[in-house]
Structure formats: structure tokens, C-alpha cells
Design an enzyme around this catalytic site. Structure first.
Site, short mmCIF file in Angstrom:
data_model
loop_
_atom_site.label_atom_id
_atom_site.label_comp_id
_atom_site.label_asym_id
_atom_site.label_seq_id
_atom_site.Cartn_x
_atom_site.Cartn_y
_atom_site.Cartn_z
N THR A 1 0.85 -1.19 0.00
CA THR A 1 0.00 0.00 0.00
C THR A 1 0.89 1.24 0.00
O THR A 1 2.04 1.19 0.42
CB THR A 1 -0.89 0.04 1.25
OG1 THR A 1 -0.03 0.09 2.39
CG2 THR A 1 -1.77 -1.18 1.34
N LYS B 1 -12.61 16.55 13.65
CA LYS B 1 -13.45 16.48 14.84
C LYS B 1 -13.46 17.83 15.53
O LYS B 1 -12.48 18.24 16.17
CB LYS B 1 -12.92 15.41 15.80
CG LYS B 1 -13.87 15.20 16.98
CD LYS B 1 -13.75 13.82 17.57
CE LYS B 1 -15.02 13.45 18.33
NZ LYS B 1 -14.99 12.07 18.82
#
Lengths: 524, 524
Positions: B162, B422
Site C-alpha cells: 500500500t 473532529k
């Protein structure tokens, strides 16, 4: 590791296309229109009820049913309960069914009321369940099965017996894994190409070799499925295609012939059909041309019960094939129709070869012919209880068909090995002779079988059905045939009959013809 | 049992479509035109030569190559020799490659001459082989491998790391079985629908997650394959599509944007293209519309290195979906384009769910968003050497993507979990904010990342590239954005830059942006 289980297909239907329709007809009228959400709910209840009845993982549950929605529910529910759906052929005699159900040791059988007499000689441990009210009561009460038993992809999901034109019927067990891969192959562009956009009509009996695998494919991709119900007639099929805008349907050539006649007479709208797939025996050029000229694309799919059953398809996959079938001229169209009479290309995943009597591989030149061997992930490697082990050699299935393969990879079945006629040390193809007979405008149907001959060992004998109105005699047909085949191929006799005998799956019963005409001495 | 081996695909090509072409380009010019017969002959020789060099079953053989025919040969030859093809990403630094090749313990690496400097820190046991003359000498001398070593379908065929936007790159090993099923899925009508009639152009790098699996699919069905060669430019791609009549090609949206501009300017003929597949990041509506209005059908395929990589496709598979996207009106077209911005439907064979922070499944109502979990026959169930075991839970892969699934089964990725912001206990989607910024006519590219904030914990910060000629300032963009998003979403700042940083596979490098702007206090 993810086990390859066909029970995933209904689960996928429930989650991904709950509102696609499943429609059931009977006698040409719609009797039920529901969807995959409701189908899956009933399947889960039925699976739970089967467990409560005492069906254990691995048990065989027989079905003796027409193509209706409950039969389609059994396709999913029996494997969900961890058991094996054993589809019984309703064209068989009570005696044959007794043999098969006994051989498979079916513990429970679900049967249509009108077919119950066929189960006279069968006494399954858990009994026989009527597919009508008794079945509905079960589904009503069945606690939905939420946690299916642990299964391996090598466990059997379905069991089906061959029609057995030679010897006793033989069982073919289909493990989950093979059917899973077969289903993926059925949805490939280069094959049957079943997609969520399809509306499939199940003309092929659900008891016949997984109905070509189409119920599994349709469920996986969310195609709309339509069931014609008991005793489907040609006018009913035509009506359903028109009303439901069917896109895909498969059938044997004899049904397709009657259907074409009906559609021509009544002008039925078949414009929705993207694929009329013929299988079971080689279609005539006239049949293919008739449908194609009405704008209905015709394909031939060839396969066997032992191959789940799909093996080949006649879609042309190479756009660079610069040959007579390319282009839009009338000649090109004829060439395409002619090619659809061949059996087409091998589906990805499978391997094949043609071999001589010693098992040596023959060239793929379109000329050399030998027995066709096939292997692959959805090809049986043995019969259910080890019957006829000689049909399996080094992982290959001996198909019993004699064939050629051309350099482009197109199959042409020459004959069933057992139908070849051995005359004076040379082989004569019964299929080639039948084709030559069918070219005669007076001949509607033809079957050629071997009869014993003192000098030549075997000689061909032809049995024909004349076209309506024809009064041609055997001698006349024989003399006309003289110009179309080598002299030594000429049959000893051409017998005219009113109808050819059929096997339980609609093929010409050559075994019966051979027995019947075994005493013929011939005129030669 | 038939083992599911991807080496069957080249064997099928050799037997079934030996004369379909494989064409190699370099710098926009054709350098080689050969066919599967010759390809398979070279593959067999290369496999034999690799064995003679000392490559044993299970060994990793690295490739550090552009998209050329020799790389495509390695795709078949290395698994044929029983070894594992480890595709190395040529966009990485020498240091990263040294880490990956060392982690995978590559025994031999085949590399393009111009990429050799990237292997400075690598010293594989069997050396580094130049993909030019040294490779050709091997193929010349290689004794064709006729009997491949015994392999199980569970053996690895390919290994890929990856890109690692978080932490060290992680290895994903692809067993034969998974790639085999992935290939079947790639050829289904309802997915990428790769068929023998296709001409595929490999724009997606062969080093990137099996090039989406297209090389295997194309080989299996006998599609013509075209390789653009080293450093492919947009004008080269356009030229090749026109000359070779390409039907299928995939790429990331940024390349598709430049290509569209080129095609518009030069009037390149793209009429042969049946599918332009976008993947890697969400395409803009403008990009989709631009291609579709030129008659080029656009699809989005979503996937991950860990999923081989195909997971979803945006083909509409339900013809009864009576919704705004059906029909031919301009409004319906716009609705279809909008839908192509979503990630589409799950391919058959896979299962998914979205879950909340406690792992509880969320409804598929198109509103509830949670982390997407996926499992199935071609989904990794662990990393190569057991890295990051927390990414795999009870057989499910945690994708790290936050998504919604609508009742019709269509996925919409809301954000990468790690890119969510957030703020004051609420989540803000960076992708949603980027989309709102891109609706501003002055904005060409946009990236939104979280920056630490004393009071709100995190606040969004926007980094944008202006369209050519624009002189808009951050304040101006911010005030315009005010009308398009909730007030509390408004970024602390909009910074204009000349270009966004990219990862090795062309995605915006948000990790670098977060580090760079971590000290930003914001204006709020």
C-alpha cells in the site's frame, strides 16, 4: 478464507435488490408477483421448517415439481439448511423415479399434487410433502433460519441424475464451489451474460441440470425471474414473454420451433428478447434464421449434466476475425446462422481436448474428430456414488461426444460416440446423415441409428417424420439423398413414422429405435 | 479438485486466441506488435530462465517497471515459475523502495534502466536484472517451462505494498484463488464487463494493485492489450486511443481532466471508447459531464489495494429503478452524472457493512455514515507479514473509509476516517468541504485538513489552487463559501498555493499538509 457458498446469492438478493420481482404464472395467468425480500423471507422460514422436520446437513431433499415459485424457493432453502436439493425428473416413470430416489437415499421429497402418482414406489424416511397447502403451512410456521449450519464449499448443494440413455441413470453431485464459479461464468459478457437488467423466463425445467444454472445467476445479480408454472404450453410461453418483457430464455430446439410458428401466426411481440438460447440438441439452420429474421438474437449453449451444465456459448468474441461471418451482408448473416449451429467457444475456466481411441490429443484444425474431454472447476470428477468410473480419466470428464475444434476455438459436435455407425471399419456420423435428410423439403424430423449387418458390421437406418401433406416414400427419399452424401453412407432403409420416440428430457430416444429396428436386415 | 490458478489464463490465451494482439508503445510510437501466441512463448521461456537463475517456488521477484510488454510478461511468467511477482511502485523514493524490497525479501528484481537509481539501497540475493538487453538475453536462452511446479490456489501469485499515507507501507499478498475470482468478477456484465471484444489501454500503472486486475481479465478473455510505455503523457494516451480504437481504459481523475482538455482542443476521436473508468479519488461532476457530453461513457470503480482492488462499479443494474436518473431528459443525464460521483454498487461475491464506533451495524438509508467493512473471496484477511492486525476484524477488512449506503445499495464515501475533522465533538467531512470549495468558479483544486485548535480540538483548514487567471484571495473565497456550508464548517483559513502535494499514486498528500499547517492558529 471465504468459503464459496451459493447460499450467499439469496443473501445478496435480500440486501442488494430486495424489490426486484419474481413472478409466477399458471396456465398463462399470473398467480403471484412478489419480490426478493419476500422470497428470502420465505426461504429462511422454509429452511427453518426443514430443520425442524428432521432434515440434517448433508441429507438429500428431493423435489418433483414443475417450474413454480416454490420450486425456486427450494433451490435456496434446501442448501441454506445445509442439505442437498435432489431435483427429480418428472418425465420419468414411477419405476425410474423409485430407483433414483432410492439410490440417492432421499430423506424427504416435496412434490406437486398432480405428480404424486409418480412416487408410488418411494417411501422416504421423512415422508412426501405436498408442494401446495402442506408446503404453505410449513412456511407459515417455520422459524426463520438465521444461523445456517457450518458448511464447506466442498459440500454438495444440488444433486441431479443424468437421463441415462445408456444404462441406469447416474447421479451428479454439485458442490457449492462448482456452482458458485459456474454462476460467475454465467454472468460474464462473453457467455450467457446474465445481468441485473435481465428478465429471465424459466422454460428449461428446474429439474434439469440446475435449469442451466440460470436461477442461481439471476438471483445473484438481481434479474427479474418469471416461472411459467405446470405444463407450460407454447401459447403460454409466448404470452408471458410479451407481458413480462422477457429478455433471456432458453429451451430445446423442438420447443423453439413450435414457438416460432406460434409467434409468426400471432405476431407476438418478442422485441424485448436479447438472447434466445438453444440447447439440448443442434438447432436447424431454418430455426435459427427464422428467429433472427424476426430480430431475436439466437445463441446455442452446449453443456452436460456433468458440467453443471454450461460449457460453451456461441457468442463471437473476437472482433478481428476477418471472416465471412463479419459484416452486415445477407451472406454474412447466413454464415453467422450456420456458425450458431456449431457449439461455439469454451467458457473461461474450463479446458478441453479431443482425443483419438488411444487417448492421444488430436489437432484443433476443424477436421480431426475425436472424443471430447473436459475439465474445470464446475466439471464433475466422479458420479455421486462412484458409478461408471471409466467416464473420468486423469481429472478429465469423457463427454461421450465426438467433436472437432476449429483453429479459432469453435466446437462442433459430430455425434454421440455411441450413435456413430461403424461400417466396414469406417465411421458414419448419424448427425451428419440426419442433417442431409433434413435438407429434403419433405422431411420434418429425422433420426439415424445403427442396425447390425453381417458383412459391414453396422449399417445406418433412417427413421423420418414427413412434413404435413407430404406423401413421399422411403425409396424416393433415399434416392434423393444419394446426391447429398457419399454412396457408402446411404442408409439400408428410410422408414417413415408418425412421431419419433423421445427421452425424458425431450431428445430423440435412439436406444429405443435401435432396439426396435435391430432385426432390420436392410435392402443392401 | 481443480485448483484456481491464474496461470491458466495465459494457457487459455495460447490455446483459444493466439492471434489477438498485444501492442507496445513508447513516446507515442508503436515499438512492438505481437500476439498472445508469441507472448505465451516468451512467458514460458522467461519462466524457465527464472528457474535456471535460481528462483524457487514462493520466492518474491520484484518488478520496477513502466507499463511495457515485458512488465506484462512478468505478470504471467513469475507466477508460472511458482514465484510471487512483487510490483514495486516507481513513484517512491529509493529509501522507501529499500524498505519495501527488504521487508518482502525480494530475491531478484527486474528494473527499467532509467529506474535503476531507485534501487541504490537494495541488494537482492539473485541481483537486479535490467529489463532491456539482459531481459532479452534471458528470454532468448530460457528453456521454455513446460511443467510448472505444483501449486496450490492458496499460494501467492502477486505482492503489492500500500502507498502508506499513514505509517510504513504494508504488504498485501494476492493468492491465486482470490485473483482468479476477481478476474471472473471483472468480466461480468454488471461490473467492468471486460470481454474478448475489448481493446484495453493500460494507463493505470502495472505496479498499482494489479493494474485494477485488468491484465488478468484481458488475458483470460482474449482482449487486445495496449501498453503506453514509459512516462506516458496525455497527448500520447490520446493518440493511442485514436490509433488503436481503444474501448476500455481506466485512470485517476486528474489524468482524465487533462486528457479531456487535450481531446477538446485537438478533437481526438474517442468514439471507440465504451468505458472510461475513473478510480483513486472522487471525480468532479464537471469532469463526468465533460466526457459524457462528448459521448464517452464514464464509470467510477472504487476499490483498495487490500481488495485486489475492485469492489464497486457505478453501472446501473436495476432497470425498474423509477427515479430521476432514468430516461433521456437533460435532468436525467445530470442525475446520472451525479450518481457516477458516488461509488456505485458492490460487485457480486463481496459483502459489506457500515458500522459505528462500537462496531454495531448502521442502517443502509443513505444518511447514516460509519466505517465501511468489506469481506469476500478477493479481500485480504491479513497483511503480508501480519502487519497492522487491527485492520482485520472477524474476517472483515476495516477499509478506513467512512461511508453511507443507500437503500438501493449504492455506496458514497464520505471521507477517509483519518481525514475527518473532529470539531467540538462533531465530525466535519473534509471531502464535503472540498466539494463546496470546488463549486467556486475560481477554485481549480482543493484540499481540506484538520489543524489543532485549543477550544474546538480540531478545525478545518483549506488549501486551494486557483484557476488560471484568477486572483481571488482567501478571504473572498471564504466569504463565498459561507453561503454553501453550515457556519460551523467554515475553515479557519483558505490558503492559496501553486500546486497540492501528491502521494506516489497521485492522491493529495494530506499527511504532508497536516504537518505543514499544524502550527496554523487560524483566524477564529
Amino acid at each position: 478464507m471465504t468459503e464459496l457458498l451459493i447460499t450467499d446469492f439469496a443473501e445478496r438478493a435480500r440486501r442488494h435488490h430486495p424489490h426486484r420481482e419474481i413472478v409466477a404464472y399458471a396456465r398463462g395467468e399470473e398467480v403471484l408477483r412478489y419480490d426478493y425480500a419476500r422470497y428470502c423471507e420465505r426461504v429462511a422460514r422454509l429452511a427453518g421448517a426443514l430443520q425442524r422436520l428432521g432434515v440434517r446437513p448433508g441429507d438429500r431433499v428431493g423435489s418433483l415439481c414443475w417450474n413454480h415459485h416454490r420450486h425456486l424457493e427450494l433451490y435456496a432453502a434446501v442448501p441454506l439448511a445445509g442439505a442437498v436439493l435432489h431435483t427429480l425428473n418428472l418425465r420419468l416413470s414411477a419405476e425410474e423415479i423409485a430407483y433414483i430416489a432410492g439410490h440417492a437415499d432421499d430423506r424427504l421429497i416435496v412434490a406437486d399434487t398432480d405428480l404424486m402418482p409418480l412416487l408410488d414406489g418411494v417411501d422416504p424416511e421423512l415422508g412426501v410433502l405436498d408442494s401446495g397447502e402442506a408446503y404453505e403451512a410449513l412456511v407459515e410456521q417455520g422459524p426463520p433460519l438465521t444461523t445456517p449450519p457450518e458448511r464447506s464449499e466442498h459440500d454438495l448443494a444440488v444433486l441431479c441424475y443424468t437421463s441415462g440413455t445408456t444404462g441406469r441413470p447416474k447421479g451428479v453431485g454439485y458442490p457449492h464451489r462448482g456452482l458458485y464459479l459456474h454462476t460467475f461464468a454465467a454472468c460474464m459478457v462473453d457467455g450467457h451474460a446474465v445481468s441485473g437488467r435481465d428478465t429471465v423466463l424459466h422454460v428449461v425445467p428446474l429439474f434439469h441440470a440446475n435449469a442451466w444454472g440460470v436461477p442461481f445467476a439471476a438471483t445473484m445479480v438481481g434479474a427479474k425471474q418469471v416461472l411459467p408454472g405446470p405444463h407450460p404450453t407454447v401459447p403460454e410461453i409466448a404470452r408471458i414473454v410479451e407481458r413480462e418483457r422477457v429478455t433471456y430464455l432458453g429451451m430445446v430446439p423442438t420447443v423453439a420451433t413450435d414457438l416460432l410458428e406460434h409467434v409468426r401466426t400471432h405476431g407476438t411481440d418478442f422485441s424485448s428478447v436479447r438472447a434466445l438460447v438453444l440447447g439440448g440438441s443442434t438447432p436447424s439452420l431454418e430455426l435459427i434464421r427464422g428467429w433472427e429474421e424476426r430480430g431475436v438474437p439466437v445463441f446455442q449453449g452446449w453443456g452436460m449434466t456433468e458440467i453443471s451444465p454450461m460449457a460453451t456459448f456461441t457468442r463471437e468474441t473476437d472482433p478481428t476475425a476477418t471472416d465471412p461471418a463479419a459484416g452486415d451482408s445477407p451472406g454474412a448473416a447466413e454464415e453467422r446462422y450456420r456458425r450458431t449451429r456449431g457449439q461455439g467457444r469454451l467458457l473461461p475456466g474450463l479446458q478441453w481436448r479431443i482425443v483419438d481411441d488411444d487417448g492421444a490429443e488430436l489437432p484443433r484444425d476443424g477436421v480431426a474428430s475425436g472424443e471430447l474431454l473436459i475439465r474445470g472447476p464446475w466439471v464433475a470428477s466422479s458420479y455421486y456414488l462412484g458409478e461408471a468410473p471409466d467416464r473420468f480419466v486423469d481429472g478429465w470428464l469423457r463427454t461421450g461426444d465426438v467433436a472437432t475444434i476449429d483453429p479459432a476455438g469453435r466446437l462442433r459436435i459430430v455425434d454421440r460416440a455411441k450413435d456413430l455407425i461403424k461400417s466396414g471399419g469406417e465411421w458414419i456420423s448419424s448427425m451428419a446423415l440426419e442433417e442431409a435428410l433434413l435438407a429434403d423439403p419433405d422431411v420434418a424430423e429425422a433420426a439415424v441409428v445403427a442396425v447390425p449387418h453381417q458383412r459391414w458390421q453396422e449399417r445406418p437406418l433412417a427413421v423420418v417424420v414427413l412434413r404435413q401433406g407430404s406423401r413421399a416414400g422411403g425409396e424416393q427419399l433415399l434416392s434423393r439423398l444419394g446426391g447429398r452424401v457419399p454412396r457408402w453412407w446411404l442408409p439400408t432403409d428410410v422408414v417413415t413414422v408418425d412421431a419419433l420416440p423421445r427421452t425424458s428430457v425431450g431428445k430423440t430416444d435412439k436406444r429405443r429405435l435401435r432396439t426396435q429396428y435391430a432385426g432390420t436386415t436392410g435392402k443392401e
